[in-house]
Structures are given as C-alpha cells and as structure tokens.
Design a protein around this motif. Structure first.
Motif: not given
Length: 260
Positions: A212-218, A226-233
């Motif tokens: 399975v493949s997916a396009q991910v934006h980070l 403070t560190v914010v991490r945001l990930m979307a697909l």
C-alpha cells in the motif's frame, strides 16, 4: 457528531497496512461516541445520590477537586480538543491501534531524523508528547495527526536542524523498520509552508508498506521549547496528495501561545 461513513473500521484496516505511515495518524477516522445528549433521561434504575451532609461547625471543608482544565499539564492544555476547529473532529485517542509503536530505525543514518518523526514522538529527546487525531469534515478522507512535545530548547533547535539536513540529504528516499515491520519512504521533497512559529520544516513523501502506498505531508514547527508535529494523508484515496490545512496549524500554535 460522527464522521462520514467512509471513516470507519474498514478505513482503519486498509490504512494499517501501511505499517510505517505515521504511527499516530488516523485516530480521528474511527471517532464517534455514544455519549448521552442533553435531552437524555437519567437511568431510572440508578439509585438516588445521598444528600451531602455539611461538615461539623468549626471543621475545615475538604478542598474542592481540581477541574480537568486546572489539573491538566501545560502540554495537555496546548493540545487540540474537540470544538477548537469548526468542520473537524478531534480525538484524544491520538493513535491508530493497529499501528506499530516505538521509533522506526532508518537504513541510512542521515535519514534517521525523518524516520524518528514517524514514531510515537518526534525524536528520543522529547520529554513529553501529547497526541491528537484530527478528521476533516470539509475534505473527504483528509486525516491529520497533531502532536505537541516538550523539549529542552536546545534539543528542540537541534531537532529542527537535523530535519532540515535530512530532507536535503534524503530526497531519493530510505527504508525504516519498527517492530519487525519495514516500509519505504521515497521522493522526499521540501514544501514551502508558512506558520507563526519560530521555525518550521515541511516536506512530502510517498510511504509504501505491505503493498500500500500513500502520499504524506509533514510539518514540524518549533515554538520556543515546544515542538508541533502535523502529518496529513487522505484515507479515502491514499494516492491523492494531501496537505496539512493552514487553519489546523494556526489553531495549534495559537493554543501553545495561550498556554504559556
């Protein structure tokens, strides 16, 4: 409010096949609760609560329990919660239960920061991490993982430097393994993204595992220590390009500033 029907356990099963997609992603895809609404009648079988007896004269009343807001840590207060964003459902579960736990190990040392950020926390230097799952009701299938992590400020700055170097070095991709599951990340490309934090690193990649493949934006943002991490697909169409909505990033940083 429940998510649309396509955000179901079936979605969980399909996306869990991408073993090394962000381990925290997609918690919101299974959201939906059976909480009683304001018009729900109390259970007729439940015994009535006994009337509280006032303390004897001259005795000190017991201290009132702390409200959830006051008892929560600064990091918890910084995290997104349901009602913060119109058109989004936010889950405090924060993690797909079918995803592996821990920090993935990259096959290339230069790419380890990019593997780390796909794990339970942005990297091992994080002191504490609070995770949220965010499901969009505006863009069908869009799921976002949002986390906030506490660092020593020097460690947070070092993380950002390492991520910038890794994005520049690992354009052709790398593989990573966690709990004996291996996946690949290819076509790592920087992506311009504006945020209100002190600094940010943004990139896209194609993640593949178990066929399975997916396009991910980070997007990783530093605001002080403070560190914010945001990930979307897109869980409805993993091959479709996804991007972290600007309003999600803005609201997360706003909450961090208000919690200070």
């Amino acid at each position: 409010m429940r998510m649309k029907a396509r955000f179901t356990a079936r979605t969980w099963t399909r996306t869990a096949g991408v073993a090394l997609l962000p381990a925290l992603l997609l918690a919101a895809t299974g959201c939906g609760g059976a909480a009683d609404g304001p018009g729900t009648a109390p259970d007729a079988k439940a015994p009535a609560s006994p009337r509280a007896t006032p303390p004897p004269a001259g005795s000190a009343a017991p201290p009132a329990p702390a409200s959830p807001k006051s008892a929560a840590s600064k990091l918890e207060r910084s995290a997104l919660e349901q009602g913060d964003l119109d058109g989004y459902q936010i889950s405090a579960q924060g993690k797909n239960p079918n995803a592996p736990s821990g920090q993935p190990q990259a096959d290339r040392k230069a790419c380890q920061p990019l593997a780390d950020v796909m794990g339970d926390k942005p990297d091992p230097a994080a002191k504490e991490t609070v995770n949220r799952g965010v499901g969009s009701q505006k863009q069908v299938g869009l799921a976002i993982s949002a986390s906030v992590s506490a660092y020593a400020e020097a460690d947070a700055e070092h993380l950002m430097d390492r991520l910038r170097d890794a994005v520049a070095e690992c354009g052709t991709g790398f593989t990573a393994t966690v709990q004996k599951q291996t996946g690949s990340y290819r076509d790592v490309k920087p992506l311009a993204y504006k945020t209100g934090g002190d600094e940010n690193v943004s990139w896209t990649t194609t993640a593949t595992a178990a066929g399975v493949s997916a396009q991910v934006h980070l997007v990783v943002v530093r605001q002080g220590a403070t560190v914010v991490r945001l990930m979307a697909l897109n869980v409805a169409d993993a091959a479709k390009k996804a991007q972290v909505p600007q309003e999600v990033a803005d609201k997360q940083l706003e909450k961090i500033r208000k919690a200070d």
